[in-house]
Design an enzyme around this catalytic site. Structure first.
Site, short mmCIF file in Angstrom:
data_model
loop_
_atom_site.label_atom_id
_atom_site.label_comp_id
_atom_site.label_asym_id
_atom_site.label_seq_id
_atom_site.Cartn_x
_atom_site.Cartn_y
_atom_site.Cartn_z
N PHE A 268 0.85 -1.19 0.00
CA PHE A 268 0.00 0.00 0.00
C PHE A 268 0.89 1.24 0.00
CE2 PHE A 268 -2.34 3.49 1.98
CZ PHE A 268 -3.43 3.54 1.13
N ASP B 127 9.28 2.64 1.66
CA ASP B 127 8.11 3.35 2.14
C ASP B 127 8.00 3.08 3.65
OD1 ASP B 127 5.61 4.18 2.94
OD2 ASP B 127 4.55 3.42 1.17
N LYS C 31 2.79 9.59 8.33
CA LYS C 31 1.98 9.25 9.51
C LYS C 31 2.42 9.84 10.85
CE LYS C 31 -0.85 5.58 7.86
NZ LYS C 31 -0.52 4.88 6.63
C1 LIG Z 1 -0.78 5.21 5.19
C2 LIG Z 1 0.24 4.81 4.22
C3 LIG Z 1 0.46 5.55 3.03
C4 LIG Z 1 -0.42 6.69 2.62
O1 LIG Z 1 -0.33 7.77 3.48
P1 LIG Z 1 -1.39 8.98 3.36
O2 LIG Z 1 -0.89 9.98 4.36
O3 LIG Z 1 -2.73 8.42 3.69
O4 LIG Z 1 -1.34 9.48 1.97
C5 LIG Z 1 1.50 5.16 2.21
N1 LIG Z 1 2.29 4.12 2.52
C6 LIG Z 1 2.10 3.39 3.63
C7 LIG Z 1 3.02 2.26 3.93
C8 LIG Z 1 1.08 3.70 4.52
O5 LIG Z 1 0.88 2.96 5.61
#
Ligand SMILES: *Cc1c(COP(=O)(O)O)cnc(C)c1O
Length: 391
Positions: free
Chosen positions: A128, A215, A244
């Site tokens: 994700f 990420d 986050k």
């Molecule tokens: C939550 C998340 C995102 C997206 O972040 P947003 O602030 O909602 O755009 C991207 N990568 C990972 C691994 C995430 O957990």
């Protein structure tokens, strides 16, 4: 419920008015334990005094000037993040998706600089990376993409935690310029790869001159027991994204880069109006300060182990509990059958949890959770799981 909010979320019938640490209170002054931290955002818990003071003080002076001017707090925050990560430069934005957009743009420009006109990034199944068009195209979950075609090109999906799949993809595709991967897949079900997975990806990227892009939007900022999850592997990626927990709820994202990747985005090639403004940077600086002073990453190691040991002990006879796994305070209890109803059932017991991948209970408790709160969390969850798996 308002008819004027776009129905993009299935919302639980509760709304909170205030919080303290891992507790949240609703309008009726009913108290809930937040074991998901606003989806991995409030690692320092709610209404943290250091964050409160930092943003109050900053808002008294100046909130925003734009990136047309030097922003000292942004420079301080970038320096701090580079010291912590050993990467070299930072681009600030406002969310995880935006941080990953910056990473994808870096990779594409890096590719063009190498004479590759259709640069392609290896990404993972069940990953994700966000909801913008580029990041949903990179995401490895059809539910996120359905109905949004045509998707952005330039991504090749391979199975997570599978090195030979990466090697094959590189062999068959001359346009590969980077690998984008979560150190632990969060939304995909708290999937923890082999211990040397990231080391092997680092070696492959070195061998083929690819950008290793991590990420860390969910795994970063102490969540897994190190400031960055990649620090468990003693490697340094070329690009690393954060969001986050970086502002503990004040929106801020960051894309860190080093080496060839660090200077790829030059003046005019990327930007953000809000990115790295004074208010957001003051919050993030307070977060980093607090994280260091309170040794919160170490606490994540101890508390995560404590929670999981207790859960494992109390649920060991339960044959429908397939697996309990964690890295620091990124915790999963995998059941043998779908269990999304548990979210509502937990709410009725004043506990906020999350379920991903249909059958994985995901816990992302605030790193400041107390002993008493851990007991409440474990006992309530054990009761819920026991009751749920009886049927
Ligand atoms: C939550 C998340 C995102 C997206 O972040 P947003 O602030 O909602 O755009 C991207 N990568 C990972 C691994 C995430 O957990």
């Amino acid at each position: 419920m308002s008819n004027h909010i776009m129905p993009t979320y299935g919302r639980l019938p509760v709304s909170f008015t205030h919080g303290e640490g891992a507790w949240l209170w609703d309008k009726n002054n009913e108290r809930y334990l937040d074991a998901i931290s606003g989806i991995g955002v409030c690692n320092l818990g709610h209404a943290h005094p250091a964050i409160h003071v930092a943003i109050c003080k900053q808002s008294e002076k100046l909130i925003h000037t734009s990136n047309l001017y030097n922003i000292e707090l942004q420079e301080q925050l970038a320096q701090k993040l580079c010291e912590l990560s050993k990467l070299e430069t930072v681009f600030f934005c406002n969310s995880g998706a935006e941080a990953n957009e910056a990473a994808i743009k870096i990779a594409r420009r890096y590719g063009h600089s190498q004479g590759i006109t259709e640069p392609t990034i290896i990404v993972m199944d069940k990953s994700f990376h966000g909801r913008t068009m580029a990041t949903l195209s990179a995401t490895g979950n059809s539910k996120i993409k359905n109905g949004f075609e045509p998707l952005l090109q330039g991504f090749v999906h391979v199975p997570f935690d599978n090195i030979s799949a990466i090697e094959q993809a590189i062999q068959y595709n001359k346009n590969i310029i980077g690998i984008l991967v979560e150190p632990i897949q969060g939304e995909g079900g708290v999937n923890i790869p082999a211990e040397d997975y990231l080391n092997k990806i680092r070696a492959i990227c070195d061998q083929h001159q690819l950008l290793m892009m991590l990420d860390e939007v969910q795994t970063g900022i102490g969540r897994t027991g190190k400031f960055f999850a990649f620090q468990h592997n003693n490697i340094i990626p070329d690009v690393c994204t954060l969001a986050k927990a970086l502002g503990n709820g004040v929106p801020i994202g960051a894309c860190l880069a080093s080496g060839k990747a660090a200077k790829t985005l030059t003046a005019g090639t990327h930007g953000s109006t809000f990115g790295g403004n004074l208010l957001a940077c003051s919050a993030a600086l307070a977060v980093l300060n607090e994280l260091e002073n309170q040794n919160l990453a170490d606490q994540a190691v101890n508390k995560g182990a404590l929670i999981c040991n207790q859960l494992a002990e109390k649920l060991q006879q339960n044959t429908q509990v397939k697996n309990i796994r964690h890295k620091g305070m990124m915790i999963a209890i995998e059941l043998s059958a779908p269990c999304t109803e548990l979210i509502q059932q937990a709410l009725l017991q004043n506990l906020l949890i999350n379920v991903t991948s249909e059958n994985v209970i995901r816990l992302l408790p605030p790193l400041v959770i107390t002993q008493e709160q851990i007991e409440f969390l474990v006992n309530t969850l054990v009761e819920l799981v026991t009751e749920h798996t009886k049927q």
